[in-house]
Design an enzyme around this catalytic site. Structure first.
Site, PDB file in Angstrom:
ATOM      1  CB  ALA A 190      -0.778  -0.039   1.248  1.00 30.05           C
ATOM      2  CE1 TYR A 242       7.555  -0.227  -5.368  1.00 29.25           C
ATOM      3  CE2 TYR A 242       5.384   0.037  -6.816  1.00 29.25           C
ATOM      4  CZ  TYR A 242       6.283  -0.034  -7.187  1.00 29.25           C
ATOM      5  OH  TYR A 242       7.343   0.145  -8.220  1.00 29.25           O
ATOM      6  CB  SER A 263      27.021 -20.719 -27.954  1.00 28.81           C
ATOM      7  OG  SER A 263      28.053 -20.508 -28.692  1.00 28.81           O
ATOM      8  CG  ASP A 266      15.571 -23.954 -20.461  1.00 29.48           C
ATOM      9  OD1 ASP A 266      15.789 -23.685 -21.769  1.00 29.48           O
ATOM     10  OD2 ASP A 266      14.615 -25.271 -20.664  1.00 29.48           O
ATOM     11  NE  ARG A 323      24.181 -16.548 -28.394  1.00 29.80           N
ATOM     12  CZ  ARG A 323      24.472 -17.179 -28.984  1.00 29.80           C
ATOM     13  NH1 ARG A 323      23.068 -17.921 -30.123  1.00 29.80           N
ATOM     14  NH2 ARG A 323      25.118 -18.238 -29.354  1.00 29.80           N
ATOM     15  CB  CYS A 328     -14.651 -55.208 -16.625  1.00 26.53           C
ATOM     16  SG  CYS A 328     -15.368 -53.990 -17.068  1.00 26.53           S
ATOM     17  CB  CYS A 357     -14.943 -48.435 -16.111  1.00 21.83           C
ATOM     18  SG  CYS A 357     -15.713 -50.074 -15.605  1.00 21.83           S
TER      19      CYS A 357
HETATM   20  C1  9MJ Z   1      22.602 -19.279 -18.252  1.00 17.71           C
HETATM   21  N1  9MJ Z   1      21.719 -19.940 -19.232  1.00 17.71           N
HETATM   22  O1  9MJ Z   1      21.643 -19.140 -17.662  1.00 17.71           O
HETATM   23  C2  9MJ Z   1      25.890 -18.182 -19.520  1.00 17.71           C
HETATM   24  N2  9MJ Z   1      24.159 -18.981 -18.336  1.00 17.71           N
HETATM   25  O2  9MJ Z   1      28.135 -17.440 -19.779  1.00 17.71           O
HETATM   26  C3  9MJ Z   1      24.672 -18.475 -17.463  1.00 17.71           C
HETATM   27  N3  9MJ Z   1      24.467 -18.645 -19.945  1.00 17.71           N
HETATM   28  C4  9MJ Z   1      27.028 -17.961 -20.378  1.00 17.71           C
HETATM   29  N4  9MJ Z   1      26.115 -18.002 -18.283  1.00 17.71           N
HETATM   30  C5  9MJ Z   1      28.790 -17.279 -21.407  1.00 17.71           C
HETATM   31  N5  9MJ Z   1      24.212 -19.142 -16.065  1.00 17.71           N
HETATM   32  C6  9MJ Z   1      27.630 -17.320 -22.252  1.00 17.71           C
HETATM   33  C7  9MJ Z   1      26.710 -18.161 -21.137  1.00 17.71           C
END
Ligand code: 9MJ
Length: 669
Positions: free
Chosen positions: A36, A38, A84, A119, A138, A413, A428
């Site tokens: 509240a 905030y 990557s 992920d 990316r 059955c 069933c």
């Molecule tokens: C993820 N996906 O949590 C990197 N990542 O570092 C972490 N990805 C990353 N680091 C360099 N914790 C390239 C990707």
């Protein structure tokens, strides 16, 4: 006396306060003021900006969702490529990585930071003089898409950094995700609005970032966790990755709190194992652990190959989703007759085990996901949950694919299958005449939370029923060593052990006994409520629906099922046979064990081990009252993840605050 501030000063002051409280809430997960309060700051800022539009600036917290929908995203060239990661799929590959690193550096031991591998989607944030200028995906690592409008809507992304000492140009990298709780809420909302459901949090996050209209993105529960820096110019950063992460956190960016610095391979493996254990209870999906050489000078020495650095590796968890083909769709008959369509699959290795069946839940689900026999499908296995078909690869459907036809008669059955209006599940109608329902009833009776008969597993139950050694649960107690010893895989010793386990199970408790009867909708928690309330079986058998509904947590549907169950002469007969076989329980004084009587608790935030409803229920079982608001009479507030204003209220009233861990201890008593 405070000097009255002019509007420009007050606006700046409010923004600073709001930024700080955003940081406490979204980054530290530790709000300092009630919601509240905030809201009050927020509304004051909003009305000042309305009265003085010339004071509005892009980094004002009110300006997260400003822009109009785009026609397309522009391109962004990453000045420092977004690399990557190489993968290690087992400890051997991780060990190889560590060996290569040490050899190149000519060191005996190297320190790594260990981070969960979120992920989601990799995103870059560019800050100039602390102000968020640009957000980008990316893409292919050198060119991504400009999603500035969308990242601005993410509350854990500060529009302006806090504190000082940040480089004049700072490009931060991290992962944008949707948490499990956010995903559930999102899909519940989609369902209510009759929209398509998202298959998993990652897809939901990806789809949300790809919206051209930032107002749509703003309604999605996106979060960002940062894990590194790309470009840094006009300022100094520490010389260790772990220290850079600390700095980022200090500047208001969200960094996962469980990141650790580990030395040498064994510690890396230990961290991986620990996260594998924690995986199910983390608030978001992770698909592995990332190890990075901690010292930046060593990182530089190692450099990178192709698109991945030599100084980092992702140790991946076994996959939880795989592609396979549906070779048939059968139906299974459950304990209560529920008919569940099950996809028979070409065997596929998912999340560490070979999967050959996946549940399709019910007929509506088969239609919604449009699963045909012959389809290539994505199969998911999460933790110990039964594998399920997530979705169909529509473009891979062969011409001879066949649709699923729900049978009208029970495959076991031959009784009619019926679907009650308004229920999703078809059943069933054979009851205990149906061999499948009989087997399931016996299996349930013997299960761990029921009578806990050790050694009486699925295979054995099947044999007992098929060889007509028993035809209901009471028959179990007539078995003897001779009749058992003739069964497949059953020597005399196992037979004796089983008879002993049966004997032992006779001393039980009323709640276990009630649960083991398999009354529809009576799970172990309801069974405990009933046992506590009635103390013995006799009064429960005689109870009316009205009397049952007076018990907290028992609604009209459950009450009906209970009354109906005890009205069946067959069920009473089985209960009598069990009692004659000397199955017994201590009769308790009604509502004897109520150690929390007279105490009032308030729950806030989300719990990880159980839902809030479960927590409420279990506290009530121990006699506690569970209230929705905090007052000075509250015994304690139990605060989970992201607690609301109730936590602040408790603190201001001096009411005790308990963690989820404390709650578990309380319930254990
Ligand atoms: C993820 N996906 O949590 C990197 N990542 O570092 C972490 N990805 C990353 N680091 C360099 N914790 C390239 C990707």
């Amino acid at each position: 006396m405070a000097v009255k501030k002019n509007p420009a000063q007050r606006v700046e002051q409010l923004r600073e306060q709001i930024r700080f409280h955003n940081y406490r809430y979204y980054v530290l997960d530790d709000p300092q003021i009630p919601d509240a309060e905030y809201d009050r700051l927020w509304r004051e800022l909003q009305s000042l900006e309305e009265a003085h539009p010339e004071l509005i600036s892009a980094d004002s917290p009110t300006q997260r969702i400003g822009a109009e929908p785009l026609n397309a995203f522009g391109d962004v060239r990453h000045e420092v490529p977004m690399l990557s990661l190489d993968n290690a799929f087992d400890d051997g590959e991780l060990s190889e990585f560590d060996r290569r690193v040490r050899e190149r550096l000519e060191l005996d031991e190297v320190e790594y930071t260990a981070e969960p591998k979120l992920d989601g989607l990799a995103v870059s944030l560019l800050y100039e003089h602390g102000i968020l200028l640009r957000g980008a995906t990316r893409g292919d690592g050198s060119t991504g898409e400009d999603i500035t409008q969308n990242v601005r809507t993410i509350h854990s992304v500060p529009l302006r950094l806090i504190g000082d000492g940040y480089p004049a140009r700072l490009e931060v990298r991290g992962e944008v995700i949707i948490s499990h709780a956010g995903f559930q809420a999102l899909n519940e909302r989609a369902q209510q609005q009759g929209q398509k459901l998202f298959a998993n949090p990652r897809n939901a996050a990806a789809g949300s970032l790809r919206q051209l209209d930032p107002r749509v993105t703003a309604r999605r529960p996106l979060e960002m966790y940062c894990y590194g820096v790309g470009l840094a110019a006009g300022g100094k950063l520490p010389q260790r990755h772990s220290e850079i992460l600390q700095r980022l956190r200090g500047w208001g960016l969200r960094v996962y709190s469980g990141i650790e610095c580990v030395s040498a391979l064994q510690a890396c493996i230990d961290y991986y194992r620990k996260l594998e254990q924690q995986r199910e209870s983390l608030p978001f999906d992770i698909d592995g652990v990332v190890f990075k050489v901690d010292r930046l000078d060593l990182q530089q020495q190692l450099g990178f190959v192709a698109r991945a650095p030599r100084w980092a590796i992702a140790r991946k968890f076994p996959a939880q989703e795989e592609l396979t083909r549906v070779i048939g769709i059968d139906v299974q008959v459950g304990r209560t007759g529920a008919i569940t369509p099950v996809a028979r699959l070409e065997p596929v290795f998912v999340g560490g085990v070979t999967v050959t069946n996946a549940t399709l839940h019910n007929e509506d689900e088969v239609r919604r996901k449009d699963v045909h026999i012959g389809d290539t499908v994505i199969v998911r296995r999460a933790g110990d949950v039964i594998p399920e078909v997530v979705s169909v690869m529509a473009d891979r459907r062969p011409e001879n694919a066949r649709a699923f036809v729900m049978p009208t008669r029970c495959p076991v059955c031959d009784s009619d299958i019926e679907k009650v209006e308004g229920e999703v599940v078809a059943r069933c109608t054979g009851g205990l005449y149906c061999e499948a329902q009989r087997k399931e009833a016996i299996r349930h009776f013997a299960s761990r939370r029921a009578m806990d008969i050790e050694g009486l597993g699925e295979k054995l139950v099947e044999q007992l029923v098929e060889h007509k050694l028993i035809d209901d649960v009471a028959g179990l107690y007539d078995l003897d060593v001779e009749s058992l010893a003739g069964l497949e895989r059953m020597g005399e010793k196992s037979a004796r052990n089983l008879i002993a386990a049966l004997e032992k199970s006779k001393q039980t408790t009323l709640d276990r006994f009630l649960y083991s009867l398999g009354i529809r909708e009576v799970g172990d928690a309801t069974a405990r409520s009933l046992a506590r309330d009635f103390g013995d079986l006799g009064p429960l058998i005689d109870a009316t629906e009205e009397r049952l509904e007076s018990i907290p947590d028992i609604g009209p549907v459950v009450a009906k099922h209970i009354v109906h169950f005890f009205q069946q002469p067959h069920n009473i007969e089985v209960i009598e046979k069990l009692r004659n076989a000397r199955v017994s329980w201590p009769v308790t004084e009604k509502a004897a064990h109520q150690p929390l009587q007279g105490h009032t608790y308030v729950l806030t935030g989300s719990l990880s081990v159980m839902t809030r409803d479960e927590a409420r229920h279990r506290l009530q079982q121990l006699g506690a009252k569970v209230s929705g608001s905090v007052s000075s009479k509250t015994t304690a507030v139990i605060a989970g993840e992201k607690p609301g204003s109730k936590l602040a209220k408790a603190e201001s009233l001096g009411v005790a605050v308990l963690s989820e861990q404390d709650l578990l201890q309380l319930l254990e008593q």
